[in-house]
Design an enzyme around this catalytic site. Sequence first.
Site, mmCIF file in Angstrom:
data_model
loop_
_atom_site.group_PDB
_atom_site.id
_atom_site.type_symbol
_atom_site.label_atom_id
_atom_site.label_comp_id
_atom_site.label_asym_id
_atom_site.label_seq_id
_atom_site.Cartn_x
_atom_site.Cartn_y
_atom_site.Cartn_z
ATOM 1 N N HIS A 259 -5.790 0.559 -3.867
ATOM 2 C CA HIS A 259 -4.721 1.238 -3.234
ATOM 3 C C HIS A 259 -5.470 2.207 -1.885
ATOM 4 O O HIS A 259 -4.919 2.169 -0.823
ATOM 5 C CB HIS A 259 -4.167 2.619 -3.877
ATOM 6 C CG HIS A 259 -3.027 1.973 -4.876
ATOM 7 N ND1 HIS A 259 -1.913 1.637 -4.430
ATOM 8 C CD2 HIS A 259 -3.158 1.850 -6.221
ATOM 9 C CE1 HIS A 259 -1.107 1.302 -5.548
ATOM 10 N NE2 HIS A 259 -1.841 1.156 -6.720
ATOM 11 N N GLU B 64 5.782 0.640 2.719
ATOM 12 C CA GLU B 64 4.977 -0.034 3.997
ATOM 13 C C GLU B 64 6.241 -0.431 4.974
ATOM 14 O O GLU B 64 5.986 -1.354 5.634
ATOM 15 C CB GLU B 64 4.549 -1.402 3.329
ATOM 16 C CG GLU B 64 5.558 -2.270 2.573
ATOM 17 C CD GLU B 64 5.609 -2.155 1.181
ATOM 18 O OE1 GLU B 64 6.140 -3.198 0.538
ATOM 19 O OE2 GLU B 64 5.513 -1.225 0.598
#
Length: 265
Positions: free
Chosen positions: A150, A180
């Site tokens: 991450h 995203e």
Amino acid sequence: MKSIQDLRTDDIACEALLGALDGKNKLVAIYDTSDRLVFASSAFKHAFRLNRERGEITFADLVMRGILGQCGTRIEGDNAAAVIGDAISVRRERAVQEARTDVLTGLSNRRHSMSALELAITAAVGTETPLTVALVDLDHFKQINDSHGHAAGDAVLRDFGEVCRHATRQTDIAGRIGGEEFLVVFPSTSVEHGVSAVERMRRQVMSRRVQVAGDCAIRYSFSAGVCKVETSDDLNTTLARADSALYSAKREGRNRTIAWSAPLQ
């Protein structure tokens, strides 16, 4: 003054955080949206002589206490009220900015992006000027997180935030509206010029490398859907059109920009 126990006692994570901040040598204070003190570390209480304090205390109260009691913050100058007023003004401006900003990328957050888009649509329809909207989604982002962690995903998001800041004008709006997913709004811009602007961003992204742990540099790309705002459009209609174009870009192989077009009758 409220204690740690008064701050969301049902939230274990919050209590743990405040407990960690309550170190002997850490001067930490947390204020609410009305600038009232809601938490102070032991060291902060000692510095401002708050150990026996009861009731609400504001930021201005604390600064004035420091001036009168010669404790806590040191104030330079003779006009304490002016110093306090300036400090409060700066704090409020910073709070407003932080409320509008996505912490990770530095772009507008979802709430501010949607509000700005709604205002832009109203302005464009009222003045009959062109407005173009793009939805951008980073390709295979889950794979980046799964393969590199991450932290690498966060680095990619920050990198794209930098691309957005450098590739957009001051009048444009760029924001992160999901994990995203990003929104870019181009006021006074035709859909053709909007597509060109997004394509420039896409080509720039393809040439970049993001450094992650272990001296590894990774590449990424994005898909984008672009649409123009019609005079009858509202926020939901605009987003639905851009999202439809984005879906087409993904369906056709990703790493491309597609403009929305009305379905054939």
